[in-house]
Design a protein around this motif. Structure first.
Motif, mmCIF file in Angstrom:
data_model
loop_
_atom_site.group_PDB
_atom_site.id
_atom_site.type_symbol
_atom_site.label_atom_id
_atom_site.label_comp_id
_atom_site.label_asym_id
_atom_site.label_seq_id
_atom_site.Cartn_x
_atom_site.Cartn_y
_atom_site.Cartn_z
ATOM 1 N N SER A 26 0.429 -1.093 0.635
ATOM 2 C CA SER A 26 0.328 0.078 -0.360
ATOM 3 C C SER A 26 1.119 1.140 -0.478
ATOM 4 C CB SER A 26 -0.955 -0.223 1.103
ATOM 5 O OG SER A 26 -1.917 -1.034 1.292
ATOM 6 N N LEU A 27 -0.004 2.598 -0.371
ATOM 7 C CA LEU A 27 1.062 3.797 -0.124
ATOM 8 C C LEU A 27 -0.164 4.574 -0.294
ATOM 9 C CD1 LEU A 27 2.501 3.556 -4.284
ATOM 10 C CD2 LEU A 27 3.840 3.047 -2.190
ATOM 11 N N SER A 28 0.597 5.520 0.576
ATOM 12 C CA SER A 28 -0.840 6.991 1.265
ATOM 13 C C SER A 28 -0.074 8.082 1.325
ATOM 14 C CB SER A 28 -1.093 6.700 2.727
ATOM 15 O OG SER A 28 0.015 6.328 3.598
ATOM 16 N N GLY A 29 -0.731 8.717 0.855
ATOM 17 C CA GLY A 29 -0.610 10.414 1.299
ATOM 18 C C GLY A 29 -1.506 11.437 0.626
ATOM 19 N N ARG A 30 -0.704 12.610 -0.139
ATOM 20 C CA ARG A 30 -1.653 13.338 -0.652
ATOM 21 C C ARG A 30 -1.304 13.053 -1.948
ATOM 22 N NH1 ARG A 30 -3.928 17.236 0.952
ATOM 23 N NH2 ARG A 30 -2.929 16.740 3.594
ATOM 24 N N LEU A 31 -3.097 13.518 -3.126
ATOM 25 C CA LEU A 31 -2.665 13.282 -4.392
ATOM 26 C C LEU A 31 -1.812 14.453 -4.694
ATOM 27 C CD1 LEU A 31 -2.758 10.687 -6.387
ATOM 28 C CD2 LEU A 31 -5.414 11.351 -6.446
ATOM 29 N N GLY A 32 -1.257 14.075 -5.383
ATOM 30 C CA GLY A 32 -1.484 15.892 -6.355
ATOM 31 C C GLY A 32 -1.118 15.220 -7.950
ATOM 32 N N ALA A 33 -1.095 16.168 -8.792
ATOM 33 C CA ALA A 33 -1.309 16.436 -9.978
ATOM 34 C C ALA A 33 -1.744 17.909 -10.706
ATOM 35 C CB ALA A 33 -1.956 15.665 -10.596
ATOM 36 N N THR A 34 -0.912 18.656 -11.757
ATOM 37 C CA THR A 34 -1.663 19.650 -12.777
ATOM 38 C C THR A 34 -2.840 19.057 -12.967
ATOM 39 O OG1 THR A 34 -0.066 19.148 -14.415
ATOM 40 C CG2 THR A 34 0.930 20.639 -12.259
ATOM 41 N N ALA A 44 1.339 11.813 -8.639
ATOM 42 C CA ALA A 44 1.922 11.429 -7.872
ATOM 43 C C ALA A 44 1.534 12.036 -6.082
ATOM 44 C CB ALA A 44 2.925 13.067 -7.480
ATOM 45 N N ILE A 45 1.959 10.482 -5.512
ATOM 46 C CA ILE A 45 1.873 10.295 -3.674
ATOM 47 C C ILE A 45 2.789 10.961 -3.517
ATOM 48 C CG2 ILE A 45 1.074 8.690 -2.622
ATOM 49 C CD1 ILE A 45 -0.186 7.046 -4.073
ATOM 50 N N ASP A 46 2.842 11.915 -2.768
ATOM 51 C CA ASP A 46 3.543 12.724 -1.742
ATOM 52 C C ASP A 46 4.341 13.391 -2.207
ATOM 53 O OD1 ASP A 46 1.878 13.069 0.369
ATOM 54 O OD2 ASP A 46 3.029 10.919 1.428
ATOM 55 N N ASN A 47 5.162 13.269 -3.696
ATOM 56 C CA ASN A 47 6.398 13.584 -5.000
ATOM 57 C C ASN A 47 7.203 13.257 -4.999
ATOM 58 O OD1 ASN A 47 4.692 16.532 -5.669
ATOM 59 N ND2 ASN A 47 5.249 16.432 -3.825
ATOM 60 N N GLN A 48 6.998 11.274 -4.332
ATOM 61 C CA GLN A 48 7.787 9.985 -4.352
ATOM 62 C C GLN A 48 7.130 9.062 -5.386
ATOM 63 O OE1 GLN A 48 8.278 8.975 -0.245
ATOM 64 N NE2 GLN A 48 8.446 11.765 0.808
ATOM 65 N N TYR A 62 -11.532 8.651 -10.768
ATOM 66 C CA TYR A 62 -11.471 8.329 -9.089
ATOM 67 C C TYR A 62 -10.302 9.339 -8.816
ATOM 68 C CZ TYR A 62 -10.804 6.914 -4.593
ATOM 69 O OH TYR A 62 -10.794 6.595 -2.964
ATOM 70 N N LEU A 63 -9.510 9.308 -9.519
ATOM 71 C CA LEU A 63 -8.176 9.650 -8.844
ATOM 72 C C LEU A 63 -8.457 11.766 -8.773
ATOM 73 C CD1 LEU A 63 -5.040 7.746 -9.773
ATOM 74 C CD2 LEU A 63 -6.180 8.221 -8.038
ATOM 75 N N ARG A 64 -8.239 11.501 -10.419
ATOM 76 C CA ARG A 64 -9.097 13.288 -10.648
ATOM 77 C C ARG A 64 -9.920 13.800 -9.428
ATOM 78 N NH1 ARG A 64 -10.072 14.796 -16.539
ATOM 79 N NH2 ARG A 64 -9.754 16.560 -15.742
ATOM 80 N N GLN A 69 -6.015 15.632 -2.074
ATOM 81 C CA GLN A 69 -6.723 14.947 -1.226
ATOM 82 C C GLN A 69 -4.925 14.033 -0.539
ATOM 83 O OE1 GLN A 69 -10.602 13.637 -1.332
ATOM 84 N NE2 GLN A 69 -11.521 15.102 -1.896
ATOM 85 N N ARG A 70 -5.555 13.372 1.059
ATOM 86 C CA ARG A 70 -5.140 12.004 1.374
ATOM 87 C C ARG A 70 -5.469 10.699 0.807
ATOM 88 N NH1 ARG A 70 -0.168 11.877 4.527
ATOM 89 N NH2 ARG A 70 -0.861 10.545 5.082
ATOM 90 N N VAL A 71 -4.933 10.023 -0.556
ATOM 91 C CA VAL A 71 -5.144 9.040 -0.699
ATOM 92 C C VAL A 71 -4.468 7.145 0.492
ATOM 93 C CG1 VAL A 71 -6.514 10.025 -2.189
ATOM 94 C CG2 VAL A 71 -4.254 9.095 -2.823
ATOM 95 N N ARG A 72 -4.928 6.453 -0.102
ATOM 96 C CA ARG A 72 -3.984 5.372 0.281
ATOM 97 C C ARG A 72 -4.612 4.256 -1.144
ATOM 98 N NH1 ARG A 72 -4.974 2.220 5.191
ATOM 99 N NH2 ARG A 72 -3.386 4.162 5.816
ATOM 100 N N VAL A 73 -3.568 3.839 -1.682
ATOM 101 C CA VAL A 73 -3.850 2.804 -3.268
ATOM 102 C C VAL A 73 -3.097 1.692 -2.429
ATOM 103 C CG1 VAL A 73 -2.548 2.290 -5.207
ATOM 104 C CG2 VAL A 73 -3.480 5.394 -4.151
#
Length: 82
Positions: A26-34, A44-48, A62-64, A69-73
């Motif tokens: 599992s990966l969790s963190g803040r979901l980011g994208a322009t 990106a999840i936490d830019n990592q 769903y991701l868009r 927000q914080r997500v867990r994939v």
């Protein structure tokens, strides 16, 4: 002696990663994208960690909707694929 310990540590790490890949992870963190990245399916999840999904798919929609927000994939093998 140090070389042996280093090789043993690397071997242990690789076997742990192989076991995790079989079970999933599992990966969790803040979901980011322009806006452009989200439209093309890049997130990106936490830019990592970068996740690429097919534009127009259910996961893409769903991701868009969750950018910022914080997500867990969770990635896990399909039980019927063995």
């Amino acid at each position: 002696m140090r070389r042996f310990l280093l090789m043993a540590l690397v071997g242990l790490l690789l076997s742990g990663l192989a076991l995790a890949a079989q079970r999933g992870f599992s990966l969790s963190g803040r979901l980011g994208a322009t806006d452009q990245e989200a439209q093309e399916g890049y997130f990106a999840i936490d830019n990592q960690t970068m996740i690429v999904v097919k534009p127009g798919s259910d996961l893409h929609t769903y991701l868009r909707a969750r950018v910022g927000q914080r997500v867990r994939v969770t990635i896990q093998p399909d039980a019927g694929s063995e």
